[in-house]
Scaffold this active site. Structure first.
Site, PDB file in Angstrom:
ATOM      1  N   LYS B  79       0.848  -1.199   0.000  1.00 53.24           N
ATOM      2  CA  LYS B  79       0.000   0.000   0.000  1.00 53.24           C
ATOM      3  C   LYS B  79       0.883   1.249   0.000  1.00 53.24           C
ATOM      4  O   LYS B  79       1.890   1.291   0.710  1.00 53.24           O
ATOM      5  CB  LYS B  79      -0.910  -0.036   1.238  1.00 53.24           C
ATOM      6  CG  LYS B  79      -1.983   1.041   1.287  1.00 53.24           C
ATOM      7  CD  LYS B  79      -2.859   0.858   2.532  1.00 53.24           C
ATOM      8  CE  LYS B  79      -3.938   1.929   2.636  1.00 53.24           C
ATOM      9  NZ  LYS B  79      -4.782   1.747   3.828  1.00 53.24           N
ATOM     10  N   SER B 154      -9.754   1.833   3.163  1.00 50.22           N
ATOM     11  CA  SER B 154      -8.882   2.581   2.285  1.00 50.22           C
ATOM     12  C   SER B 154      -7.862   1.711   1.539  1.00 50.22           C
ATOM     13  O   SER B 154      -7.270   2.177   0.573  1.00 50.22           O
ATOM     14  CB  SER B 154      -8.133   3.645   3.093  1.00 50.22           C
ATOM     15  OG  SER B 154      -7.243   3.011   4.006  1.00 50.22           O
ATOM     16  N   SER B 178      -9.902  -0.525   7.371  1.00 50.88           N
ATOM     17  CA  SER B 178      -9.339  -0.336   6.033  1.00 50.88           C
ATOM     18  C   SER B 178      -8.659  -1.560   5.414  1.00 50.88           C
ATOM     19  O   SER B 178      -8.351  -1.550   4.231  1.00 50.88           O
ATOM     20  CB  SER B 178      -8.338   0.826   6.043  1.00 50.88           C
ATOM     21  OG  SER B 178      -9.031   2.039   6.060  1.00 50.88           O
TER      22      SER B 178
END
Ligand code: ZN
Lengths: 495, 500
Positions: B79, B154, B178
């Protein structure tokens, strides 16, 4: 004399002092804290506030601040935490300062200050709190040539700072200055900080107002003013004197009392010798304090406090007493010596040990070593004449090789030339005066000074002093005591 | 063997046996990314050269019989919230468009030491703020199961990358759900470890007291492999736990006999999609069949989770994001006068630089949260908002502590609905905030949670099941999910073909 002594009011002063702790590395990262390095060379992701970086507490810095708090007789919290103080400024790269808000690590202490000359009564100044926080960087605004170029040096960012806040317990500008001196001395003795104001390792803000008794018995208080930008203890005293007078003038003109306006911040302009109001906006900041989530709370055990206390060293107030007792010197002498700092005390004790007589060593320290040190500037550690050399000169004086005055000249010459005492003595042509030579010299003087001889014979022995000066001109090596004694003896023997 | 559809655990053994090479694997995934990323937009940057160079080095070392790390040769997607020295780290924000960190995040360092191959950096909601991955400055991410739908957020890029076979393993971060929510919406497995189990150093902070990095993969077994590599104490993170890391893989095969799973009645109230409810209930039944017992438990303060979260997280964020001021790094206003931000007067040129840099650099959701947090921390509001939120947080934590006296794990839905349509919630921040309803509790309590697929809707959208466990219960969470996956194949389903 205190500046306001002729005024019918009491000056009320509280101080807020920031001192940089003498640690090798910063408070929350491993960067070194050396002063004066090239800009932005002592930085890492943490003190630069780079994304994703995290703080880790430097336990040594914490222990050092514990030492300061204990020396200031503070209570130590068994549980303390960190908070973020949020504000935007380019020298604050994270946009917040890690500080302590509602749970400082120490609180409720005191430090007494006395004036050996008795200019003011001993004053016990209470300390509200001592807390630890990280320093910001330095902004350098280049205003030359109208370029308005600002540069930022983040070497200092993250340096550990102790903030010491006093109660408004000081009653005159000179008292405030004396207290600051005592605080500085304490922190230097304990190795907490070098307290160098020029290098920014000690910074002071002062809060001041006046308490004015009213005819109806009420005590009127003027609005509290916070003074900033003072860069020496002398500036603090001057700024407080100025501000006291300004507030008195303001009071007479407006009779404005505390609470009628928000707390004002004024900056000290050292060259103009005035305080100036700062923009109101800077005073009403909301720092949005909240607990720092990147750090864990700190717990302090009784054992940790005991360990710090055991290794703390002797604070100056105690050292003054110790020194006076150990070397049989007056309190005044001990005060002067201690006030010069630990290095000078070490020098003195070395000298006193070698001389064997505290008072003699103390006299030499005050009259010669200190005088020369002040003239030359610098630290005693860099002073070229070592205690052994001074002790050597004193021993020769005692032995009668030359008098004290001559000894001082030799001391000055040793300092000047950097040569050993022996060599200086030889090069100045100083040799012990032979008994026969002295006898001859005195006989000459008696023959040349019938008036003095008559005076002495008439009972005015002190007239013999006139011979000493003349003897020294004839032979600078003569010992005045011996000249006097021998001359009196010869005169008495005259028919 | 089609490499990209082969689970990471099998790839690992094929690599060990010499049936494939890391270069072959890495190339296959890179090619898959090249083909599908234009549609899915799961990756913000792909490091083809770096990945292949590392793969080659691993293959050479393996051929020479040199010792290799536990993830040797396996591709991983990271990420874009984690700092990497060799690739830009943007946090999906315009603010960090060109930012390249001078240090690796601790997790990235551990991945490199495990000899994993970092394929690239995955898309996300800007600064990890969002639940749909529509808040990225570099375009939204599409759900590989239905490209008109959101992958969740997210960590939407990481979830979509694993779901679409662009990476067998991925790293995500979870502040309020997330990892778990996008894992649920994309039909993969994702674990949010206990707070402090994985170092946050080098994780670009959104909300420091809630953020936690975790593994995302197709199965619990692969999550265990990845967690094994990234977990552990880091003296550079003061909140990192200094307790030994257990062997996650060896624990997986234990049967579930005697496991007590809690069921929270409130989880099945209004707003829970009926298909989701059905699959979740079936999962409870499957656990019962496997020897576990189901017990009703109460989390009395659970309904305060979202409001508490939306005070604490934005408050910390407002402070964490203060550093993006244009002064030191990141986006800076170029000095062009403009009034398009609706502000025209400034206290000083410095303040104008700050305001315009931040106005240009941050997206709307980030600004909304900075404002929320700044307000909640302000003098006069602190006690009513932030301080109260901290008190409620303690109550929520106590709820879990009490529940875990009765049960070993708590089960339930991950999200109230399957993947929602792109744009469906973008005009309604509150409905978007409610996507975290079932997940924020674990973050507020600092405990672990795992999400894995438990069925599909009639529209062929995955449904996720969540298990939450007490602090450091990762071995049990992984074991329970793995045991379920031994008898089900939801996690093995692949998405329909992705049109380019
Ligand atoms: Zn540093």
């Amino acid at each position: 004399m205190t500046a306001e002594s002729h005024h019918p009011f009491t000056t009320v002063i509280g101080l807020e002092v920031h001192v940089q702790l003498q640690t090798e590395t910063k408070l929350f990262c491993g960067c070194v804290t050396t002063f004066g390095s090239a800009p932005n060379t002592q930085v890492c992701p943490t003190c630069l506030g780079l994304p994703g970086s995290l703080p880790v507490m430097n336990r040594r810095a914490f222990d050092l601040s514990l030492r300061a708090a204990l020396a200031l007789n503070c209570k130590i919290a068994s549980f303390t935490k960190w908070d973020r103080k949020n504000y935007f400024y380019p020298d604050l790269p994270k946009g917040y300062q890690i500080s302590q808000f509602d749970l400082p690590f120490s609180y409720e202490g005191h430090l007494e200050v006395t004036d050996p000359k008795g200019a003011f009564e001993p004053r016990n100044v209470r300390i509200i709190r001592v807390h630890l926080e990280e320093d910001a960087g330095k902004s350098m605004h280049d205003e030359t040539a109208g370029t308005a170029d600002s540069r930022i040096d983040l070497n200092r960012t993250g340096t550990p700072l102790c903030e010491i806040v006093t109660e408004p317990d000081m009653r005159s500008p000179e008292e405030a200055r004396a207290w600051l001196n005592e605080l500085k001395l304490l922190l230097v003795y304990l190795g907490v900080s070098d307290c160098n104001m020029q290098e920014g390792s000690l910074r002071v803000d002062a809060n001041v107002n006046l308490h004015i008794p009213q005819p109806d018995g009420r005590l009127a208080k003027t609005p509290i003013v916070e003074i900033k930008n003072m860069n020496s203890f002398r500036s603090v005293e001057r700024a407080l004197i100025y501000e006291t007078e300004r507030q008195w003038g303001e009071w007479q003109a407006t009779h404005a009392e505390i609470g009628s306006m928000p707390k004002q911040t004024r900056g000290w302009d050292d060259s103009a010798g005035v305080t100036r109001g700062q923009r109101h906006k800077e005073e009403s900041s909301d720092y949005r304090y909240f607990p720092e989530p990147d750090l864990v709370p700190v717990t302090v055990s009784e054992e940790q406090v005991a360990t710090v206390r055991a290794t703390m060293g002797e604070p100056p107030a105690m050292l003054r007493k110790t020194l006076a007792e150990r070397w049989h010197i007056p309190a005044y002498d001990a005060d002067v010596l201690v006030n010069q700092g630990p290095e000078l005390v070490e020098y003195f004790e070395d000298l006193a040990n070698k001389v064997g007589e505290g008072k003699v060593a103390s006299n030499w320290m005050q009259q010669d070593v200190l005088r020369m040190l002040n003239e030359r500037g610098g630290r005693i550690a860099d002073f070229p004449v070592q205690p052994a050399a001074v002790a050597d000169i004193i021993a020769r004086v005692k032995k009668g090789d030359f008098d004290t005055g001559r000894g001082k000249e030799i001391f000055a010459a040793v300092l000047e030339t950097g040569k050993p005492v022996d060599e200086v003595v030889a090069s100045m042509g100083i040799a012990a005066v032979d008994e026969g030579d002295l006898q001859k010299l005195c006989e000459e003087l008696i023959a040349e000074n019938p008036k003095i001889v008559a005076d002495v014979k008439g009972g005015k022995e002190q007239a013999a002093g006139g011979l000493i000066g003349q003897a020294k001109r004839k032979n600078p090596n003569v010992n005045p005591g011996k000249v006097r004694a021998l001359a009196l003896e010869l005169i008495r023997a005259l028919p | 063997m089609t490499i990209t559809t082969t689970p990471a655990a099998e790839l690992a053994s094929a690599l060990q046996k010499g049936e494939t090479t890391s270069v072959e694997c890495t190339t296959a995934f890179l090619d898959r990314i090249e083909a599908t990323n234009p549609t899915i937009n799961a990756f913000l940057s792909v490091d083809r050269d770096g990945a292949l160079a590392k793969a080659e080095a691993v293959d050479t070392a393996r051929a020479q019989g040199k010792p290799l790390g536990p993830l040797a040769g396996l591709p991983v997607a990271v990420k874009d919230v984690l700092c990497t020295t060799d690739q830009k780290t943007t946090c999906a924000s315009r603010m960090l468009k060109t930012y390249k960190p001078p240090y690796d995040a601790d997790v990235v360092r551990r991945l490199r030491e495990a000899d994993a191959i970092i394929l690239g950096k995955t898309n996300m909601d800007e600064f990890a703020m969002g639940g749909s991955n529509e808040n990225s400055a570099y375009g939204l991410v599409r759900n590989p199961w239905d490209t008109d739908r959101a992958p969740g957020g997210s960590s939407g890029g990481s979830a979509a990358a694993v779901a679409a076979d662009m990476a067998p393993l991925a790293i995500g971060s979870d502040t309020g759900g997330s990892i778990r929510q996008p894992a649920g919406l994309c039909g993969i497995t994702g674990l949010k470890p206990t707070y402090g189990r994985v170092s946050r150093r080098g994780l670009i902070a959104f909300s420091s007291s809630l953020d936690q990095i975790g593994p995302m993969a197709r199965s619990a077994k692969e999550c265990a492999m990845l967690l094994q590599a990234i977990a552990g104490h880091d003296p550079g993170d003061s909140t990192s736990l200094n307790t030994p890391v257990p062997e996650y893989l060896t624990n997986l095969e234990k049967p579930l006999e005697g496991l007590r799973i809690g069921r929270v009645a409130e989880h099945f109230g209004d707003g829970l999609d009926s298909e989701v409810a059905e699959h979740v209930e079936q999962t409870f039944a499957a656990y019962e069949a496997a020897g576990a017992t189901i017990h009703e438990v109460e989390l009395p303060h659970a309904s305060y989770g979202v409001p508490t979260y939306y005070l604490i997280a934005p408050s910390e964020a407002s402070s964490n994001l203060a550093r993006y001021d244009g002064a030191h790094y990141g986006h800076r206003w170029d000095g062009t006068p403009s009034d398009d931000q609706g502000i025209t007067t400034f206290d000083s040129p410095l303040v104008e630089m700050y305001c315009r840099s931040r106005a240009e650099g941050f997206g709307p959701e980030v600004k909304r949260r900075i404002m929320l947090g700044t307000y909640a921390l302000s003098a006069g509001y602190y006690d009513a908002y932030y301080a109260k939120a901290l008190r409620v947080r303690r109550l929520i934590r106590n709820d879990f502590t009490q529940a875990f006296e009765k049960v070993d794990l708590i089960g339930g839905p991950v999200s109230a609905t399957p993947a929602f349509k792109l744009g469906e919630k973008t005009d309604d921040p509150v409905s978007m905030y409610l996507v975290d309803l079932y997940t924020v509790g674990a973050n507020l309590a600092g405990i672990g949670g795992i999400s894995f697929p438990c069925g599909f809707t009639k529209n062929n959208l995955p449904v996720g099941f969540q298990l939450q466990g007490p602090a450091l219960s990762e071995p049990l969470l992984l074991q329970a999910a793995h045991q379920y996956q031994l008898t089900t194949d939801w996690h093995l389903q692949r998405t329909p073909a992705i049109s380019s």
